[in-house]
Write an enzyme that holds these catalytic residues in place. Structure first.
Site, mmCIF file in Angstrom:
data_model
loop_
_atom_site.group_PDB
_atom_site.id
_atom_site.type_symbol
_atom_site.label_atom_id
_atom_site.label_comp_id
_atom_site.label_asym_id
_atom_site.label_seq_id
_atom_site.Cartn_x
_atom_site.Cartn_y
_atom_site.Cartn_z
ATOM 1 N N GLY A 168 38.108 42.326 47.837
ATOM 2 C CA GLY A 168 37.824 41.164 47.806
ATOM 3 C C GLY A 168 37.804 40.735 46.186
ATOM 4 C CG ASP A 169 35.692 41.020 42.278
ATOM 5 O OD1 ASP A 169 36.787 40.695 41.318
ATOM 6 O OD2 ASP A 169 34.659 40.503 42.299
ATOM 7 C CG ASP A 170 39.114 41.841 39.134
ATOM 8 O OD1 ASP A 170 40.101 40.925 39.417
ATOM 9 O OD2 ASP A 170 38.217 41.486 38.473
ATOM 10 C CB SER A 183 42.833 42.076 45.264
ATOM 11 O OG SER A 183 41.868 41.249 44.833
#
Length: 245
Positions: free
Chosen positions: A29-31, A62
């Site tokens: 859900g992030d980098d 992502s």
């Protein structure tokens, strides 16, 4: 050395001198991978660059972030990152650089080749206004040095925008090289190249870049990628097994 490696479909963060990440499938859900080196005046004072990093054979999903992010906490410097054989699906951006006024430091000598991208928002994204600060003691005159950024051999399908490259007024990002790129966009009516305060060159790129990345069609060239191997690439990893009795 500060390291957090959460593989098996989780975020990978790299701080300081961890040097090689390969053969990873990451859903985040992030980098998917974030390379950092310190935040504002604290990173400048500590002065520990993240450098000589190899990332290869990576698959990333992502939807809201990048496949590989450099920064935004990059005040200690990020240099000599080599990323190749990268695949991103349903991901916001590919290899993104994030910085801001007050960061200082540098991101330079970044080499990327062999990206296969599908269903992206941005193919190329460099941000000079990634704003938050650790506190109010940062130096507003501390400008980052973003230079020597190289992308080559990119195939991208179903993308919203080709590039958003925003440098900093009076502190342009220089030496951006993009070569051998084919991108199909979901809506070609949109502004495909949004470039401000950047300088560089391109060759054999479709759609054709904005004039700040002048296309040299009369003499096609490839952006550089180092041939010499880093010491970490010669390390032989041993496998082991055990049997419980």
């Amino acid at each position: 050395m500060h390291v957090l490696l959460l593989l098996d479909n989780n975020l990978v963060k790299v701080n300081y001198k961890v040097q090689m990440i390969e053969d990873c499938n990451i859903v985040s859900g992030d980098d998917c991978i974030a390379v950092k080196s310190g935040w504002d005046e604290y990173g400048i004072k500590f002065g520990m660059p993240s450098q000589h990093i190899v990332i290869r054979r990576l698959i990333c999903v992502s939807p809201d972030s990048a496949m590989i992010a450099l920064g935004s906490e990059m005040s200690g410097g990020i240099q000599d990152v080599r990323a190749e054989n990268l695949t991103a699906i349903d991901t916001e951006s590919a290899v993104r650089i994030k910085t801001a006024v007050g960061r200082g430091g540098y991101v330079k000598d970044i080499f990327v080749k062999g990206m296969n991208l599908n269903n992206m928002k941005y193919v190329f994204w460099i941000t000079g206004s990634y704003g938050s600060h650790a506190d109010n003691d940062f130096d507003p005159k501390a400008l980052p040095d973003i230079s020597g950024i190289n992308y080559k051999d990119v195939i991208a399908d179903y993308c919203n925008y080709t590039a958003k490259l925003e440098g900093i007024p009076n502190d342009p990002f220089t030496g951006i090289c993009i070569s051998n790129v084919s991108i199909t966009n979901s809506d070609m009516k949109k502004l495909q190249w949004n470039c401000t305060d950047v300088e560089g060159f391109s060759s054999n790129v479709s759609p054709v870049p904005y004039e700040l990345l002048s296309q040299k069609e009369e003499k096609k060239f490839d952006c550089p990628f180092p041939d010499e191997k880093l010491p970490i690439e010669s390390v032989m990893l041993k496998t082991c097994s055990f049997k419980s009795v």
